[in-house]
Scaffold this motif. Structure first.
Motif, short mmCIF file in Angstrom:
data_model
loop_
_atom_site.label_atom_id
_atom_site.label_comp_id
_atom_site.label_asym_id
_atom_site.label_seq_id
_atom_site.Cartn_x
_atom_site.Cartn_y
_atom_site.Cartn_z
N GLY A 10 -38.96 9.79 -36.36
CA GLY A 10 -39.36 11.18 -36.11
C GLY A 10 -40.57 11.33 -35.21
O GLY A 10 -41.36 12.25 -35.40
N VAL A 11 -40.71 10.44 -34.24
CA VAL A 11 -41.84 10.55 -33.30
C VAL A 11 -41.41 11.46 -32.14
O VAL A 11 -40.80 11.04 -31.16
N ALA A 12 -41.75 12.74 -32.26
CA ALA A 12 -41.22 13.76 -31.34
C ALA A 12 -42.17 13.98 -30.16
O ALA A 12 -42.70 15.06 -29.98
N ASP A 13 -42.36 12.95 -29.36
CA ASP A 13 -43.33 13.10 -28.27
C ASP A 13 -42.66 13.30 -26.92
O ASP A 13 -43.30 13.19 -25.88
N ASN A 14 -41.37 13.55 -26.89
CA ASN A 14 -40.73 13.94 -25.62
C ASN A 14 -39.56 14.88 -25.94
O ASN A 14 -39.18 15.06 -27.09
N MET A 15 -39.04 15.46 -24.88
CA MET A 15 -38.00 16.50 -25.04
C MET A 15 -36.74 15.91 -25.70
O MET A 15 -36.09 16.57 -26.51
N LEU A 16 -36.43 14.65 -25.35
CA LEU A 16 -35.20 14.06 -25.88
C LEU A 16 -35.27 13.90 -27.41
O LEU A 16 -34.37 14.33 -28.13
N VAL A 17 -36.36 13.31 -27.88
CA VAL A 17 -36.45 13.07 -29.34
C VAL A 17 -36.59 14.40 -30.09
O VAL A 17 -36.03 14.59 -31.17
N THR A 18 -37.32 15.35 -29.48
CA THR A 18 -37.48 16.67 -30.11
C THR A 18 -36.11 17.34 -30.24
O THR A 18 -35.79 17.93 -31.28
N THR A 19 -35.32 17.23 -29.18
CA THR A 19 -33.97 17.82 -29.22
C THR A 19 -33.13 17.13 -30.29
O THR A 19 -32.42 17.79 -31.06
N TYR A 20 -33.24 15.80 -30.34
CA TYR A 20 -32.49 15.04 -31.36
C TYR A 20 -32.83 15.55 -32.76
O TYR A 20 -31.95 15.77 -33.59
N LEU A 21 -34.13 15.75 -33.00
CA LEU A 21 -34.54 16.16 -34.35
C LEU A 21 -34.05 17.57 -34.70
O LEU A 21 -33.91 17.92 -35.87
N SER A 22 -33.78 18.37 -33.65
CA SER A 22 -33.31 19.74 -33.90
C SER A 22 -31.79 19.83 -33.91
O SER A 22 -31.24 20.87 -34.25
N ALA A 23 -31.12 18.76 -33.48
CA ALA A 23 -29.66 18.85 -33.30
C ALA A 23 -28.95 18.97 -34.64
O ALA A 23 -29.23 18.23 -35.58
N LYS A 24 -28.04 19.94 -34.71
CA LYS A 24 -27.24 20.11 -35.92
C LYS A 24 -25.90 19.36 -35.76
O LYS A 24 -25.17 19.17 -36.71
N ALA A 25 -25.58 19.03 -34.51
CA ALA A 25 -24.28 18.42 -34.20
C ALA A 25 -24.33 16.92 -34.45
O ALA A 25 -25.40 16.34 -34.60
N PRO A 26 -23.16 16.26 -34.48
CA PRO A 26 -23.14 14.80 -34.63
C PRO A 26 -23.83 14.12 -33.44
O PRO A 26 -23.75 14.61 -32.32
N VAL A 27 -24.50 13.03 -33.74
CA VAL A 27 -25.23 12.31 -32.69
C VAL A 27 -24.65 10.90 -32.54
O VAL A 27 -24.44 10.20 -33.54
N PHE A 28 -24.38 10.53 -31.30
CA PHE A 28 -23.83 9.21 -30.98
C PHE A 28 -24.89 8.44 -30.20
O PHE A 28 -25.44 8.97 -29.24
N VAL A 29 -25.16 7.23 -30.63
CA VAL A 29 -26.25 6.47 -30.02
C VAL A 29 -25.68 5.16 -29.45
O VAL A 29 -25.06 4.38 -30.18
N ALA A 30 -25.88 4.94 -28.15
CA ALA A 30 -25.37 3.72 -27.51
C ALA A 30 -26.55 2.86 -27.07
O ALA A 30 -27.09 3.04 -25.98
N PRO A 31 -26.97 1.91 -27.93
CA PRO A 31 -28.14 1.10 -27.59
C PRO A 31 -27.89 0.22 -26.36
O PRO A 31 -26.76 -0.20 -26.10
N ALA A 32 -28.96 -0.06 -25.63
CA ALA A 32 -28.90 -0.99 -24.49
C ALA A 32 -30.29 -1.58 -24.32
O ALA A 32 -31.27 -0.85 -24.19
N MET A 33 -30.37 -2.90 -24.37
CA MET A 33 -31.67 -3.56 -24.22
C MET A 33 -31.44 -5.06 -24.10
O MET A 33 -30.30 -5.53 -24.20
N ASP A 34 -32.52 -5.79 -23.92
CA ASP A 34 -32.39 -7.23 -23.81
C ASP A 34 -32.06 -7.83 -25.19
O ASP A 34 -32.35 -7.22 -26.22
N LEU A 35 -31.45 -9.03 -25.16
CA LEU A 35 -30.92 -9.56 -26.42
C LEU A 35 -31.99 -9.80 -27.48
O LEU A 35 -31.74 -9.58 -28.68
#
Ligand code: PMT
Length: 401
Positions: free
Chosen positions: A102-127
């Motif tokens: 719940g670290v809402a320090d940008n528009m994306l995370v703030t929007t996520y925290l307000s979203a009532k709809a289902p959320v799909f998360v596709a991680p991508a990073m180094d192994l």
């Protein structure tokens, strides 16, 4: 592609090299008839330009809380209500951590925290980031909130190392969304009983006989079955995994094998499928003490054990026409023979073998390597996979019975 048509989709893009694939994702979603609103983190703009994304989506990209020159405020609350789904792709370790905590320090995370709809998360990073315990924990937290994780794939990464961390391909992400919206739920209307975790058999009020089961495998099957439309009763031994947030999953908490048997016998008559994933203790102390057994002045106690009921076998005896009963076999030797013998003696329709001789398989790991044996004579070996993917393979195989 029809189910996505007309849907409002927020595409959250974070700062990773896989952000270049997001352009294709926008294009595919728009082509499928969706309205796409891109929300980028400030770092994402280092990897792909807002101009590319606004051109493809036909909407100005949102990245800040305000538009700098007009002072117009972007309401994350309205955006969260507008959306039929939110996808975060690629999701970096840092954004996943912020979403999980719940670290809402940008528009994306703030929007996520307000979203009532289902959320799909596709991680991508180094192994190594992907395998770090903090990332593993954060992804598991997101899952426990009811978010859908679109697993990262293995392959060559931006670092030129090879391993798990590649964002799922845009075509596949669109397929996942399509399946979600089309209600293409192959377990819809099915009631699935799943046992998970260990059982604890009391020696006295502070000690027990137990085993190393974490519940991860059984909880993964429960989550996958619910996301495919099933109503799930999850009979869980003592585990530290939080209860799934999905309202399609009812959790019945038990401690001992006897309690697990009672819970299963209550539910089984109404179940279409029962999957016995729990590591049930085979023996329990014959006479557990009501008070703590004292060490001082006593010889080490001799604890007499009695056999616990065999839950799978009991259900196998009661199984009626049309019900499917699936067991697991956890083996250390003569794996195939032992598994098939258990399937036959317990009247199972299928058994899932995992061996402690395989690295990354069995207790507590996030992965498993299974071979499925079916009562109609098939042997299906699967490679080492994330337990959520293994859950998918098990549910697919059940449908083939
Ligand atoms: O929870 P995790 O850390 O993710 O680990 C997953 C797992 C290793 C526990 C899981 O994949 C697994 O193998 N579960 C079954 C473990 C086990 O008890 O295997 P078994 O071979 O002893 O039992 C055979 C079958 O009979 C199992 O379906 C078991 O649930 C069932 N059984 C066993 C004993 C008993 N008294 N009653 C039972 O119903």
């Amino acid at each position: 592609m029809t189910a996505i048509k007309g849907k409002h989709i927020i595409l959250g893009i974070t700062g990773g090299i896989a952000a270049y694939k997001s352009a294709m994702l926008v294009r595919l979603l728009v082509k499928a008839g969706a309205e796409v609103q891109v929300v980028m983190t400030p770092n994402a703009k280092e990897f792909i330009t807002p101009v590319t994304l606004s051109t493809l989506s036909g909407k100005p990209v949102i990245s800040e809380f305000f538009t700098a020159n007009t002072g117009e405020w972007h309401s994350h609350v309205d955006l969260g209500l507008w959306a039929d789904a939110m996808i975060v792709a690629p999701a970096t370790a840092s954004t996943i951590a912020k979403m999980a905590n719940g670290v809402a320090d940008n528009m994306l995370v703030t929007t996520y925290l307000s979203a009532k709809a289902p959320v799909f998360v596709a991680p991508a990073m180094d192994l190594d980031m992907m395998a770090h315990p903090s990332t593993v924990r954060n992804i598991s937290l997101l899952r426990s909130y009811g978010n859908h994780i679109i697993e990262a794939q293995s392959g060559e990464l931006a670092s030129h190392l090879t391993g798990k961390g590649r964002m799922e391909e845009p075509e596949r992400i669109v397929e996942v969304l399509e399946a979600y919206f089309s209600g293409n739920c192959d377990y819809k209307g099915k009631h699935v009983l799943i046992t998970a975790g260990p059982t604890y058999e009391r020696i006295d009020p502070v000690r027990f006989i137990g085993n190393y089961s974490s519940g991860k495998m059984g909880y993964a099957i429960a989550g996958e079955a619910a996301s495919r439309g099933a109503t799930v009763t999850l009979v869980s031994g003592p585990v530290s995994i939080p209860a799934p947030a999905d309202s399609a999953i009812s959790v019945v908490r038990v401690e001992s094998a006897r309690q697990m048997l009672d819970a299963c016998e209550n539910v089984f008559p109404d179940a279409d499928v029962a999957i016995m994933c729990a590591a049930v203790a085979d023996y329990a102390p014959a006479s557990p003490s009501d008070i703590k057994i004292k060490r001082e002045g006593n010889e080490p106690p001799e604890i007499r054990l009695v056999k616990n009921p065999d839950i799978a076998r009991t259900l196998g005896e009661k199984k009626h026409e049309g019900q499917i009963l699936v067991g697991f076999a956890l083996e250390t030797d003569h794996e195939g023979d032992n598994a098939v013998a258990k399937m036959k003696s317990k009247n199972l329709d299928m058994i899932v073998l995992n061996s402690l001789r395989d690295a990354g398989a069995g207790f507590s790991t996030d992965t498993n390597k299974v071979t499925v044996f079916t009562a109609d004579g098939r042997t299906l070996p699967f490679p080492l996979k994330d337990k959520h993917e293994v859950a998918g393979d098990i549910l697919d195989t059940i449908l083939s019975l």
